[in-house]
Design a protein around this motif. Structure first.
Motif, PDB file in Angstrom:
ATOM      1  N   ASP A 181       1.677 -20.342 -34.522  1.00  0.00           N
ATOM      2  CA  ASP A 181       2.699 -20.804 -33.576  1.00  0.00           C
ATOM      3  C   ASP A 181       2.093 -21.717 -32.512  1.00  0.00           C
ATOM      4  OD1 ASP A 181       4.729 -19.529 -34.900  1.00  0.00           O
ATOM      5  OD2 ASP A 181       4.849 -17.825 -33.520  1.00  0.00           O
ATOM      6  N   TYR A 182       0.880 -21.373 -32.068  1.00  0.00           N
ATOM      7  CA  TYR A 182       0.231 -22.228 -31.069  1.00  0.00           C
ATOM      8  C   TYR A 182      -0.115 -23.596 -31.657  1.00  0.00           C
ATOM      9  CZ  TYR A 182      -3.318 -24.202 -28.058  1.00  0.00           C
ATOM     10  OH  TYR A 182      -4.039 -25.065 -27.266  1.00  0.00           O
ATOM     11  N   LEU A 183      -0.685 -23.616 -32.846  1.00  0.00           N
ATOM     12  CA  LEU A 183      -1.028 -24.895 -33.459  1.00  0.00           C
ATOM     13  C   LEU A 183       0.231 -25.722 -33.741  1.00  0.00           C
ATOM     14  CD1 LEU A 183      -3.883 -23.722 -35.817  1.00  0.00           C
ATOM     15  CD2 LEU A 183      -4.083 -25.428 -33.997  1.00  0.00           C
ATOM     16  N   ARG A 184       1.279 -25.056 -34.131  1.00  0.00           N
ATOM     17  CA  ARG A 184       2.535 -25.768 -34.354  1.00  0.00           C
ATOM     18  C   ARG A 184       3.032 -26.381 -33.045  1.00  0.00           C
ATOM     19  NH1 ARG A 184       8.358 -23.103 -36.077  1.00  0.00           N
ATOM     20  NH2 ARG A 184       9.495 -25.082 -36.224  1.00  0.00           N
ATOM     21  N   ASP A 185       2.882 -25.652 -31.946  1.00  0.00           N
ATOM     22  CA  ASP A 185       3.313 -26.178 -30.650  1.00  0.00           C
ATOM     23  C   ASP A 185       2.514 -27.424 -30.271  1.00  0.00           C
ATOM     24  OD1 ASP A 185       4.833 -25.878 -28.072  1.00  0.00           O
ATOM     25  OD2 ASP A 185       2.806 -25.679 -27.293  1.00  0.00           O
ATOM     26  N   THR A 186       1.205 -27.432 -30.551  1.00  0.00           N
ATOM     27  CA  THR A 186       0.412 -28.624 -30.227  1.00  0.00           C
ATOM     28  C   THR A 186       0.841 -29.812 -31.086  1.00  0.00           C
ATOM     29  OG1 THR A 186      -1.384 -28.004 -31.766  1.00  0.00           O
ATOM     30  CG2 THR A 186      -1.563 -27.260 -29.471  1.00  0.00           C
ATOM     31  N   ALA A 187       1.233 -29.543 -32.341  1.00  0.00           N
ATOM     32  CA  ALA A 187       1.736 -30.632 -33.194  1.00  0.00           C
ATOM     33  C   ALA A 187       3.055 -31.173 -32.665  1.00  0.00           C
ATOM     34  CB  ALA A 187       1.901 -30.140 -34.632  1.00  0.00           C
ATOM     35  N   LEU A 188       3.916 -30.284 -32.187  1.00  0.00           N
ATOM     36  CA  LEU A 188       5.181 -30.723 -31.576  1.00  0.00           C
ATOM     37  C   LEU A 188       4.913 -31.576 -30.341  1.00  0.00           C
ATOM     38  CD1 LEU A 188       7.265 -27.432 -31.895  1.00  0.00           C
ATOM     39  CD2 LEU A 188       7.850 -29.639 -32.939  1.00  0.00           C
ATOM     40  N   GLN A 189       3.943 -31.159 -29.530  1.00  0.00           N
ATOM     41  CA  GLN A 189       3.602 -31.939 -28.340  1.00  0.00           C
ATOM     42  C   GLN A 189       3.019 -33.302 -28.696  1.00  0.00           C
ATOM     43  OE1 GLN A 189       1.745 -29.890 -24.963  1.00  0.00           O
ATOM     44  NE2 GLN A 189       2.169 -27.946 -25.977  1.00  0.00           N
ATOM     45  N   ALA A 190       2.466 -33.398 -29.888  1.00  0.00           N
ATOM     46  CA  ALA A 190       1.957 -34.693 -30.370  1.00  0.00           C
ATOM     47  C   ALA A 190       3.066 -35.565 -30.936  1.00  0.00           C
ATOM     48  CB  ALA A 190       0.882 -34.466 -31.423  1.00  0.00           C
ATOM     49  N   GLY A 191       4.293 -35.036 -31.007  1.00  0.00           N
ATOM     50  CA  GLY A 191       5.429 -35.817 -31.478  1.00  0.00           C
ATOM     51  C   GLY A 191       5.746 -35.663 -32.950  1.00  0.00           C
ATOM     52  N   LEU A 192       5.148 -34.649 -33.611  1.00  0.00           N
ATOM     53  CA  LEU A 192       5.376 -34.467 -35.036  1.00  0.00           C
ATOM     54  C   LEU A 192       6.547 -33.529 -35.296  1.00  0.00           C
ATOM     55  CD1 LEU A 192       1.694 -34.058 -36.264  1.00  0.00           C
ATOM     56  CD2 LEU A 192       3.083 -36.131 -36.263  1.00  0.00           C
TER      57      LEU A 192
END
Length: 378
Positions: A181-192
């Protein structure tokens, strides 16, 4: 390097849960601990940073050599796995993260214990949780911790625009789910664009992998070891499907303990390495046996110089079935502070050292019950 006694915040559990850190307590015992903190000098942090960066470059050099020569035999991999590794490396598939674990007391060269290159955990607590603790405990101090920013930057450089990145792990495992979930959140913050799916929910439509609503899975982050993945019924579809895997297949060459003797052979007497071999008799004095595919200390045995067992951790079923798949490493005297033995985990994001997480136990072998303790430097 010092271990400081610290007064835990009275509301530390509530603070952890507000951050989404659900696994702060395991089996009734604190996993996240605020009654201590490790303190470093800036020069010591630089030493850890430099050691990890050197080892990353050495590891990538080893991968290049193995692929160039087709020298896969020491890794005990299938022909299918070797072909996937070669294709992945020649495509220059990007990698996201890994963690070098060191034994070090703050003086002399840090010594590599192992490289968690495929499915390392303890990421969220190393990144967000201990940073929030530092801000509360000592706002004027610093921390070796650029993990969050580096993850976002790494996702931006993967070239995944137009793809949905699916994130997968096993169900009913709080630590794995929290990490994903944390890694997914960082990907979302990257715009993915992202999605989450458990491993047992991944489908196959005859041409490609699909999610629960039959959407194609074109990019898959898996917190699931490659050696497990290749035992799944759908393993034969991974290559033909064209799915992009994170971590990439070439990480299989770095994610087993076979890396340790191969690095020692390639870089003998390097200051950050311990002597290691596939043969027990090649290591003199006190030594440690480690299974190729062991995790969280499982299957590790520490032997005294006379060959007697100093400490042993039971192995997982798949380790027991491959009891001959062992490597041997010279035992290092683990640093001990107040009765605790810390292991210093330096995080690599996109092959760049950028953070530190520390786990400690009351024995020299770190295992899944070991505590996570924050750090700072001045």
């Amino acid at each position: 390097m010092q271990r400081l006694a610290v007064d835990p915040r009275p509301d530390w559990r509530e603070r952890a849960e507000e951050l989404g850190f659900a696994f702060h307590t395991i089996d009734g015992q604190p996993y996240w601990c605020e009654d201590a903190a490790y303190c470093f000098s800036a020069a010591q942090i630089d030493e850890l940073d430099d050691a990890a960066q050197r080892l990353e470059e050495m590891s990538l050099d080893l991968v290049e050599d193995v692929v160039r020569r087709g020298a896969y035999e020491p890794f005990r991999l299938s022909d299918t796995a070797c072909a996937m590794i070669e294709e992945s490396w020649r495509r220059q598939d990007k990698n996201l993260y890994g963690r070098f674990d060191f034994a070090w007391a703050g003086s002399g060269p840090p010594k590599l214990l192992e490289y968690n290159a495929d499915t390392p955990t303890a990421l969220y607590e190393s990144s967000v949780v201990q940073w929030e603790w530092l801000d509360s405990y000592c706002a004027h101090c610093d921390q070796f911790n650029g993990i969050h920013e580096m993850l976002i930057e790494a996702w931006k450089n993967f070239g995944l625009w137009g793809h949905r990145v699916h994130f997968t792990c096993v169900r009913d495992h709080a630590e794995d789910i929290g990490t994903v979930d944390y890694l997914r959140d960082t990907a979302l913050q990257a715009g993915l664009e992202t999605g989450r799916i458990f491993v047992d929910e991944i489908g196959w439509n005859g041409k490609r992998f699909v999610d629960l609503v039959a959407k194609p899975i074109t990019v898959l982050f898996k917190l699931y070891p490659w050696e497990w993945l290749l035992q799944e019924g759908f393993a034969g579809h991974i290559g033909p499907s064209g799915v992009r895997m994170i971590e990439p297949a070439w990480k299989m060459l770095l994610s087993t303990k076979a890396l340790l003797p191969l690095l020692w052979d390639r870089f003998p007497d390097h200051e950050n390495l311990l002597p290691a071999s596939f043969e027990a008799d090649a290591i003199r004095g006190a030594r440690v046996s480690k299974p190729f595919w062991g995790r969280e200390g499982a299957g590790i045995t520490r032997l005294a110089a006379d060959g007697s067992i100093a400490e042993a951790v039971p192995g997982q079923a798949e380790i027991a079935e491959a009891a001959d798949a062992m490597v041997w490493q010279q035992a290092v005297e683990m640093p001990c502070f107040d009765g605790f033995y810390p292991v210093l985990g330096v995080w690599m994001i996109a092959s760049r050292a950028c953070g530190l997480g520390i786990r400690e136990d009351n024995s020299p072998i770190t295992r899944n019950s070991s505590r996570f303790v924050p750090h700072l430097f001045e």
